[in-house]
Design a protein around this motif. Structure first.
Motif, PDB file in Angstrom:
ATOM      1  N   GLN A  92      21.495 107.563 106.948  1.00  0.00           N
ATOM      2  CA  GLN A  92      22.968 106.894 107.348  1.00  0.00           C
ATOM      3  C   GLN A  92      24.287 107.706 106.364  1.00  0.00           C
ATOM      4  O   GLN A  92      23.336 108.705 106.234  1.00  0.00           O
ATOM      5  CB  GLN A  92      22.299 106.204 106.115  1.00  0.00           C
ATOM      6  CG  GLN A  92      23.132 104.478 105.932  1.00  0.00           C
ATOM      7  CD  GLN A  92      22.794 103.218 106.940  1.00  0.00           C
ATOM      8  OE1 GLN A  92      21.986 103.598 107.937  1.00  0.00           O
ATOM      9  NE2 GLN A  92      24.520 102.664 107.055  1.00  0.00           N
ATOM     10  N   ARG A 144      27.695 101.040 118.477  1.00  0.00           N
ATOM     11  CA  ARG A 144      26.464 100.478 118.494  1.00  0.00           C
ATOM     12  C   ARG A 144      25.959 102.744 118.055  1.00  0.00           C
ATOM     13  O   ARG A 144      25.336 102.263 117.384  1.00  0.00           O
ATOM     14  CB  ARG A 144      25.417 100.504 119.349  1.00  0.00           C
ATOM     15  CG  ARG A 144      26.042  98.891 119.875  1.00  0.00           C
ATOM     16  CD  ARG A 144      24.246  98.373 120.576  1.00  0.00           C
ATOM     17  NE  ARG A 144      23.023  98.933 119.956  1.00  0.00           N
ATOM     18  CZ  ARG A 144      22.104  98.317 120.294  1.00  0.00           C
ATOM     19  NH1 ARG A 144      21.656  97.664 121.485  1.00  0.00           N
ATOM     20  NH2 ARG A 144      20.883  98.305 119.915  1.00  0.00           N
ATOM     21  N   THR A 175      20.342 106.012 117.077  1.00  0.00           N
ATOM     22  CA  THR A 175      19.089 105.162 116.867  1.00  0.00           C
ATOM     23  C   THR A 175      19.712 103.932 116.921  1.00  0.00           C
ATOM     24  O   THR A 175      20.079 103.697 115.819  1.00  0.00           O
ATOM     25  CB  THR A 175      19.371 105.941 115.129  1.00  0.00           C
ATOM     26  OG1 THR A 175      18.552 107.791 115.453  1.00  0.00           O
ATOM     27  CG2 THR A 175      17.314 105.696 114.915  1.00  0.00           C
ATOM     28  N   PRO A 176      17.845 103.440 116.573  1.00  0.00           N
ATOM     29  CA  PRO A 176      18.532 101.658 117.581  1.00  0.00           C
ATOM     30  C   PRO A 176      19.068 101.019 115.400  1.00  0.00           C
ATOM     31  O   PRO A 176      19.093 100.334 115.468  1.00  0.00           O
ATOM     32  CB  PRO A 176      17.129 100.864 118.428  1.00  0.00           C
ATOM     33  CG  PRO A 176      16.717 102.283 118.565  1.00  0.00           C
ATOM     34  CD  PRO A 176      17.188 103.494 118.292  1.00  0.00           C
ATOM     35  N   HIS A 177      18.134 101.893 114.970  1.00  0.00           N
ATOM     36  CA  HIS A 177      17.854 101.139 113.501  1.00  0.00           C
ATOM     37  C   HIS A 177      18.922 101.359 112.995  1.00  0.00           C
ATOM     38  O   HIS A 177      18.631 101.066 111.623  1.00  0.00           O
ATOM     39  CB  HIS A 177      16.294 100.990 113.254  1.00  0.00           C
ATOM     40  CG  HIS A 177      16.040 102.439 113.186  1.00  0.00           C
ATOM     41  ND1 HIS A 177      15.350 102.633 113.436  1.00  0.00           N
ATOM     42  CD2 HIS A 177      15.848 102.882 111.199  1.00  0.00           C
ATOM     43  CE1 HIS A 177      14.857 104.489 113.213  1.00  0.00           C
ATOM     44  NE2 HIS A 177      15.950 103.950 112.110  1.00  0.00           N
ATOM     45  N   ILE A 178      19.461 102.110 112.618  1.00  0.00           N
ATOM     46  CA  ILE A 178      21.197 103.067 111.497  1.00  0.00           C
ATOM     47  C   ILE A 178      22.268 102.363 112.386  1.00  0.00           C
ATOM     48  O   ILE A 178      22.395 102.610 113.765  1.00  0.00           O
ATOM     49  CB  ILE A 178      20.322 104.255 112.161  1.00  0.00           C
ATOM     50  CG1 ILE A 178      19.333 104.500 111.219  1.00  0.00           C
ATOM     51  CG2 ILE A 178      21.541 104.810 111.029  1.00  0.00           C
ATOM     52  CD1 ILE A 178      18.786 104.115 109.469  1.00  0.00           C
ATOM     53  N   ASP A 179      22.798 102.693 111.939  1.00  0.00           N
ATOM     54  CA  ASP A 179      24.661 101.997 111.851  1.00  0.00           C
ATOM     55  C   ASP A 179      25.185 103.616 112.773  1.00  0.00           C
ATOM     56  O   ASP A 179      25.478 104.185 111.498  1.00  0.00           O
ATOM     57  CB  ASP A 179      24.846 101.045 111.213  1.00  0.00           C
ATOM     58  CG  ASP A 179      26.314 101.019 111.712  1.00  0.00           C
ATOM     59  OD1 ASP A 179      26.873 101.186 112.415  1.00  0.00           O
ATOM     60  OD2 ASP A 179      27.446 100.417 110.851  1.00  0.00           O
ATOM     61  N   PRO A 238      23.396  93.214 118.817  1.00  0.00           N
ATOM     62  CA  PRO A 238      21.741  93.012 118.099  1.00  0.00           C
ATOM     63  C   PRO A 238      22.302  91.938 117.300  1.00  0.00           C
ATOM     64  O   PRO A 238      23.487  91.851 116.791  1.00  0.00           O
ATOM     65  CB  PRO A 238      21.708  93.587 117.575  1.00  0.00           C
ATOM     66  CG  PRO A 238      22.101  95.291 117.328  1.00  0.00           C
ATOM     67  CD  PRO A 238      23.526  94.536 118.627  1.00  0.00           C
ATOM     68  N   ASN A 286      20.834  90.361 114.427  1.00  0.00           N
ATOM     69  CA  ASN A 286      20.986  90.179 113.263  1.00  0.00           C
ATOM     70  C   ASN A 286      22.043  91.294 112.100  1.00  0.00           C
ATOM     71  O   ASN A 286      22.961  91.039 112.782  1.00  0.00           O
ATOM     72  CB  ASN A 286      19.701  91.250 113.506  1.00  0.00           C
ATOM     73  CG  ASN A 286      19.978  92.652 113.950  1.00  0.00           C
ATOM     74  OD1 ASN A 286      21.099  92.944 113.705  1.00  0.00           O
ATOM     75  ND2 ASN A 286      18.974  93.415 114.561  1.00  0.00           N
ATOM     76  N   LYS A 287      21.295  91.177 110.735  1.00  0.00           N
ATOM     77  CA  LYS A 287      22.773  92.124 109.585  1.00  0.00           C
ATOM     78  C   LYS A 287      23.266  93.299 110.610  1.00  0.00           C
ATOM     79  O   LYS A 287      24.003  93.288 110.333  1.00  0.00           O
ATOM     80  CB  LYS A 287      21.667  92.342 108.869  1.00  0.00           C
ATOM     81  CG  LYS A 287      21.093  90.791 107.942  1.00  0.00           C
ATOM     82  CD  LYS A 287      20.432  91.774 106.722  1.00  0.00           C
ATOM     83  CE  LYS A 287      19.122  90.213 106.144  1.00  0.00           C
ATOM     84  NZ  LYS A 287      19.116  90.805 105.412  1.00  0.00           N
ATOM     85  N   LEU A 288      22.483  94.099 111.129  1.00  0.00           N
ATOM     86  CA  LEU A 288      23.004  95.300 111.628  1.00  0.00           C
ATOM     87  C   LEU A 288      23.892  95.140 112.534  1.00  0.00           C
ATOM     88  O   LEU A 288      25.066  95.378 112.721  1.00  0.00           O
ATOM     89  CB  LEU A 288      21.533  96.252 112.059  1.00  0.00           C
ATOM     90  CG  LEU A 288      22.611  96.969 112.910  1.00  0.00           C
ATOM     91  CD1 LEU A 288      22.544  98.425 111.487  1.00  0.00           C
ATOM     92  CD2 LEU A 288      21.257  98.363 113.026  1.00  0.00           C
TER      93      LEU A 288
END
Length: 141
Positions: free
Chosen positions: A8, A36, A44-48, A109, A111-113
């Motif tokens: 991050q 993305r 990485t899908p869960h990291i911006d 996505p 969601n918040k991301l």
């Protein structure tokens, strides 16, 4: 074999895309992938891990077929009978950034991301933009 994850807070690059004559859907996929971070090997899908994108000449984006007149965007207030439909031609005159933003948002996505990634997208109807200080790199679509 080890799996590497993006950290991050890595440095973000700025890209500039000229929408003049580009097809809306094909250009939107490229923009969504940059936002993305899918164009990087550290995706990485869960990291911006994505970068910033500046889109210029939004009102000159190309829609194939008769989509300029026939494509409808629906807005609903929640009250009975308050559905509103607006064509792509209407938005090309009033708010050309909406057409590109709507297409890219549908590919992000939900969601918040995804909302955080969408804040890195800057769209301008004309060729002028206030992001010269960031030294954006031209991105070929």
């Amino acid at each position: 074999m080890k799996t590497t994850l993006a950290k991050q807070g890595a440095a973000k690059q700025w890209y500039i895309i000229d929408a003049d004559g580009e097809t809306l859907g094909r250009m939107s996929v490229k923009i969504a992938n940059i936002l993305r971070g899918r164009h990087k090997p550290i995706y990485t899908p869960h990291i911006d891990a994505g970068d910033h994108v500046v889109v210029i000449n939004a009102k000159k984006v190309k829609l194939t077929g008769k989509k300029n007149e026939n494509k409808q965007y629906m807005f609903y207030t929640g009250w009975v009978g308050n559905e509103r439909y607006r064509s792509a031609a209407h938005f090309r005159e009033k708010n050309p950034a909406f057409i590109i933003e709507h297409a890219v948002k549908g590919m992000m996505p939900r969601n918040k991301l995804g909302r955080q990634m969408m804040s890195k997208l800057k769209i301008y109807a004309e060729a002028e933009h206030p992001h010269e200080a960031q030294n954006p790199i031209p991105y070929e679509v």
